[in-house]
Motif scaffolding. Sequence first.
Motif, short mmCIF file in Angstrom:
data_model
loop_
_atom_site.label_atom_id
_atom_site.label_comp_id
_atom_site.label_asym_id
_atom_site.label_seq_id
_atom_site.Cartn_x
_atom_site.Cartn_y
_atom_site.Cartn_z
N TYR A 68 -26.19 -40.26 1.89
CA TYR A 68 -26.72 -39.84 3.16
C TYR A 68 -27.92 -40.30 3.48
CZ TYR A 68 -28.72 -36.00 5.67
OH TYR A 68 -29.77 -35.81 7.33
N GLU A 112 -20.84 -39.28 -8.72
CA GLU A 112 -20.49 -39.18 -7.08
C GLU A 112 -21.84 -38.00 -6.37
OE1 GLU A 112 -18.15 -40.19 -6.39
OE2 GLU A 112 -17.60 -41.26 -8.53
N HIS A 161 -22.94 -39.58 -3.19
CA HIS A 161 -23.38 -38.84 -1.63
C HIS A 161 -25.14 -39.13 -1.20
CE1 HIS A 161 -18.71 -37.93 -2.67
NE2 HIS A 161 -19.54 -37.77 -1.61
N LEU A 193 -23.40 -30.10 -0.79
CA LEU A 193 -24.31 -31.20 -0.32
C LEU A 193 -25.10 -31.05 0.83
CD1 LEU A 193 -24.07 -34.53 -1.88
CD2 LEU A 193 -22.05 -34.85 0.20
N GLU A 196 -18.83 -29.96 -0.01
CA GLU A 196 -19.91 -30.19 1.54
C GLU A 196 -20.93 -29.93 1.47
OE1 GLU A 196 -21.43 -32.95 4.40
OE2 GLU A 196 -19.25 -33.40 3.04
N GLN A 221 -15.77 -34.01 -7.41
CA GLN A 221 -16.46 -34.75 -5.59
C GLN A 221 -17.00 -33.26 -5.69
OE1 GLN A 221 -16.27 -37.86 -4.45
NE2 GLN A 221 -15.08 -38.12 -6.56
#
Length: 631
Positions: free
Chosen positions: A358, A350, A354, A221, A218, A215
């Motif tokens: 968003y 993934e 994500h 990301l 954060e 994953q």
Amino acid sequence: MSTRTRRLTTAQALIAFLARQYTERDGQRHRLIGATWGIFGHGNVAGIGQALLESAADMPYLQGRNEQAMVHAAVGYARQCGRLSAHAVTTSIGPGATNLVTGAALATVNHLPVLLLPGDIFATRPADPVLQQLEVPYAGDVSVNDCLRPVSKYFDRITRPEALIPAALNAMRVLSDPAETGAVTLALPQDVQAEAYDWPEEFFADRAWHVRRPQPDEEELEAARRAIRQAVRPLIIAGGGVHHSGAETALRAFAARTGIPVASTQAGKGSLPYDHPADVGGIGHTGTATADELARTADLVIGIGTRYSDFTTASGTLFANPGVRFLNINITGFDAHKLAAMPLVADAREALEHLLGYLDGGPDHDYRVPSQYEAGYREAKARWEARVDAAYAAENDEVRPTQTQVLGALDALVTDEDIVINAAGSLPGDLHKLWRARSPRQYHVEYGFSCMGYEIPAAIGVGLAAPGRPVWALVGDGTYLMNPTEIVTAVQENIPVKVVILQNHGYASIGGLSESVGAERFGTAYRFRAADGMYTGDPLPVDLAANAASLGMRVIRAKTVRDLREALAEARAADRPTCVYVETEMPDTVSGAPAAQAWWDVPVAETATRPSAVLAREEYDRQAAARRRHL
């Protein structure tokens, strides 16, 4: 834990273990080692060979003709299986083992799993030296198999039976690791293969290796989100990681949502179908004019699963915008940090999901490229498609076809079920520029190692992985002569591969490159010597069609464009291995694909007496001046 044991030889235990290994991803299970290829000699016939005989019901055996080709077939199988299933390859010691090296390098460069099981010299040293032993005065534990170390992702030599247990588990760990996979070598001394041991029953239990989907972090990301929101001229470069992750659907949704154009590397081609509005074709030296111009002006380049090879970056000259930034989505930190990029270390599917989630989170998160940018690249895409049509077109059906007209005839015939395989020569460039990929696994060009001789054995591996789908191996005469022997295997197993041999009397790709760098096509033509000693006489009277027929293939000779169309249709319908042989119009007299749209660095002699080399060096210096290090 049970204390029950089973008495088997090391080779028998290894085959029994391999037959019970699985991968698991997204709730689906796949056999990890689907079959074992083998050529037997004194180094493995009484060990692995005997074990495969005993375990024929559990471990399918495939007979090869050349050790390197067996690895190529295994690699083709693994790629078609999305790296979730692989093949093993066993050889004797000595030349059988060293013949694995090229195939191992190809597998590792392309991040594709293959298990290599070469025989090795005696661990007990009953005689010194034994047949095919490399004597190294300073090291008694070195054998020729050590040359496999630098091209393997994992290497071990099993000098005691019990050492197989941790080595076999580590081998499976690496083969099933999406970031670390490649060639795995377990060197097997011939005496140890035949030695018996009491193996714990747990070693032979069914074992599933989870193929993880890391994953995104954060913070990484969020940095990616900010970069995308600020971009005015973003460009996605889809690499092989898109296919390995099975991220094609996520990429299609992301491109549709944002309007960001998608270019592709050789390994990534087909990530979007060619007719998707955002697909702008190949990138880099062998790319399209549309993709390369977008790359020159991009302010954000989003690499997804790409290694950024020199063909992709045009040797560091392609991304010319002074303010260009890079965002790299990759499962390995090593590749994610290339070009001083913002890294997003994660599974490609993934990461894209994500980011897409968003963007769908509300009006504050809304993003789409400017409408004029989107309209501009779509118009450029349409112009390029017109150039493809022109390259494919044949005004006269009664003449010899050019190479691009061969591709055009095939393009008009195939559906999204067909798989097209190539690796070397001038075809990879033409295919990257021109081929209209219709489905994610239609386009299979091995360009990480670009290994001549890959195509025919790879087609066999792909045919085993995708039974019922038409599989085309496109080969020039140069690459055909490197490795035609697995035609015999295709005939033996009745795998209905379709081999298209393009006879152009030499190394066409290197001939063109040689001319461009001032080497005047020296040593690149398949011709007799002329009076001046150069290979500029008549073409050699080599009949590759007769050769293919002698190996058991059905052969159809096509002399004209019309013949070619009929031959390709007949081959596609065939239920046995079939070859279409066509002599193409010479590349130095008839134009084919559009010229390169970006540079590639091939150093030119800095000092020379021949005018061609002097002029080539001037052009080299001009192009090299545009090279840039992205820091």
